[in-house]
Design a protein around this motif. Sequence first.
Motif, PDB file in Angstrom:
ATOM      1  N   PHE A   6       9.576  33.680  78.132  1.00 64.33           N
ATOM      2  CA  PHE A   6      10.094  34.845  78.516  1.00 64.33           C
ATOM      3  C   PHE A   6      11.343  35.520  77.627  1.00 64.33           C
ATOM      4  O   PHE A   6      11.772  36.499  77.863  1.00 64.33           O
ATOM      5  CB  PHE A   6      10.723  34.790  80.050  1.00 64.33           C
ATOM      6  N   ALA A   7      11.897  34.784  76.877  1.00 60.40           N
ATOM      7  CA  ALA A   7      13.303  35.023  76.147  1.00 60.40           C
ATOM      8  C   ALA A   7      13.596  34.156  74.872  1.00 60.40           C
ATOM      9  O   ALA A   7      12.914  32.967  74.770  1.00 60.40           O
ATOM     10  CB  ALA A   7      14.260  34.955  77.033  1.00 60.40           C
ATOM     11  N   LYS A   8      14.282  34.605  74.038  1.00 56.31           N
ATOM     12  CA  LYS A   8      14.619  33.898  72.756  1.00 56.31           C
ATOM     13  C   LYS A   8      15.592  32.732  73.374  1.00 56.31           C
ATOM     14  O   LYS A   8      16.432  33.218  74.351  1.00 56.31           O
ATOM     15  CB  LYS A   8      15.430  34.791  71.524  1.00 56.31           C
ATOM     16  N   THR A   9      15.418  31.502  73.031  1.00 60.20           N
ATOM     17  CA  THR A   9      16.364  30.699  73.479  1.00 60.20           C
ATOM     18  C   THR A   9      17.057  29.926  72.209  1.00 60.20           C
ATOM     19  O   THR A   9      17.591  28.887  72.520  1.00 60.20           O
ATOM     20  CB  THR A   9      15.630  29.397  74.251  1.00 60.20           C
ATOM     21  N   ASN A  10      16.976  30.292  71.219  1.00 57.58           N
ATOM     22  CA  ASN A  10      17.721  30.056  70.199  1.00 57.58           C
ATOM     23  C   ASN A  10      18.958  30.384  69.999  1.00 57.58           C
ATOM     24  O   ASN A  10      19.342  31.723  70.177  1.00 57.58           O
ATOM     25  CB  ASN A  10      16.797  29.984  68.751  1.00 57.58           C
ATOM     26  N   HIS A  11      19.983  29.705  69.373  1.00 56.09           N
ATOM     27  CA  HIS A  11      21.352  30.148  69.100  1.00 56.09           C
ATOM     28  C   HIS A  11      21.817  29.583  67.856  1.00 56.09           C
ATOM     29  O   HIS A  11      21.773  28.443  67.488  1.00 56.09           O
ATOM     30  CB  HIS A  11      22.193  29.739  70.138  1.00 56.09           C
ATOM     31  N   LYS A  12      22.341  30.488  67.226  1.00 55.48           N
ATOM     32  CA  LYS A  12      23.333  30.004  65.814  1.00 55.48           C
ATOM     33  C   LYS A  12      24.587  30.101  66.114  1.00 55.48           C
ATOM     34  O   LYS A  12      25.187  31.158  66.735  1.00 55.48           O
ATOM     35  CB  LYS A  12      22.677  31.153  64.440  1.00 55.48           C
ATOM     36  N   ASP A  13      25.432  29.398  65.323  1.00 57.21           N
ATOM     37  CA  ASP A  13      26.701  29.322  65.425  1.00 57.21           C
ATOM     38  C   ASP A  13      27.191  30.656  65.016  1.00 57.21           C
ATOM     39  O   ASP A  13      26.735  31.398  64.065  1.00 57.21           O
ATOM     40  CB  ASP A  13      27.639  28.404  64.568  1.00 57.21           C
ATOM     41  N   GLY A  14      28.169  31.439  65.765  1.00 61.67           N
ATOM     42  CA  GLY A  14      28.690  32.585  65.522  1.00 61.67           C
ATOM     43  C   GLY A  14      27.871  33.743  66.069  1.00 61.67           C
ATOM     44  O   GLY A  14      28.545  34.917  66.093  1.00 61.67           O
ATOM     45  N   ASP A  15      26.779  33.456  66.690  1.00 52.17           N
ATOM     46  CA  ASP A  15      25.916  34.447  67.497  1.00 52.17           C
ATOM     47  C   ASP A  15      26.859  34.955  68.832  1.00 52.17           C
ATOM     48  O   ASP A  15      27.491  33.870  69.536  1.00 52.17           O
ATOM     49  CB  ASP A  15      24.600  34.098  68.116  1.00 52.17           C
ATOM     50  N   THR A  16      26.873  36.162  69.258  1.00 57.73           N
ATOM     51  CA  THR A  16      27.368  36.539  70.534  1.00 57.73           C
ATOM     52  C   THR A  16      26.510  37.333  71.321  1.00 57.73           C
ATOM     53  O   THR A  16      25.536  38.163  70.628  1.00 57.73           O
ATOM     54  CB  THR A  16      28.918  37.273  70.233  1.00 57.73           C
ATOM     55  N   TYR A  17      26.738  37.347  72.451  1.00 58.32           N
ATOM     56  CA  TYR A  17      25.563  38.081  73.174  1.00 58.32           C
ATOM     57  C   TYR A  17      25.994  38.937  74.543  1.00 58.32           C
ATOM     58  O   TYR A  17      27.401  38.774  74.879  1.00 58.32           O
ATOM     59  CB  TYR A  17      24.743  37.186  74.103  1.00 58.32           C
ATOM     60  N   GLU A  18      25.428  40.092  74.533  1.00 62.23           N
ATOM     61  CA  GLU A  18      26.172  41.214  75.585  1.00 62.23           C
ATOM     62  C   GLU A  18      26.267  40.619  76.947  1.00 62.23           C
ATOM     63  O   GLU A  18      27.068  40.808  77.706  1.00 62.23           O
ATOM     64  CB  GLU A  18      25.357  42.448  75.505  1.00 62.23           C
TER      65      GLU A  18
END
Length: 115
Positions: A6-18
Amino acid sequence: KNFESFAKTNHKDGDTYEIVIDACGHPSGLETAKNVVRKRGTIVMKSTYAGTVNVDMSYFVVNEITIMGSRCGPFEPALKLLNMGLVNLPEIELWDLKDYEKALVSNAFKVGFKF
C-alpha cells in the motif's frame, strides 16, 4: 510488512516526510517521529503506552509541527478493505525541486518536494 503493498516503506537517512504516524507503542516513537517529520509537518500519535514522556515542546513550536492524536481501533478490518481494493488512496507524488513546473501541473491529489 503488511503495508508494503500500500505504501513505500523504505527510508534513507536524511529523508523527511509531511506526515509521520507513530504506531510503535513505545515512548521512543515520538522522538523518532520528530527526527523524520519535515518542518510544518504533522505527527499522528497512534501509540498508547503507560507512563510519561519528557518532551522539549519548543522544537515543535519553532518548526511549526502539528501533533495530533488518533483513537485506537481494529486494524484487521482496515487491512482487509485495503486488500480487497475497496479503499482508494489518493495519489501522492514526490518531485525533485528542479522539476517544480511539472509538479505544479501534476494531476496528483497531492505533490511534495524531495529535499
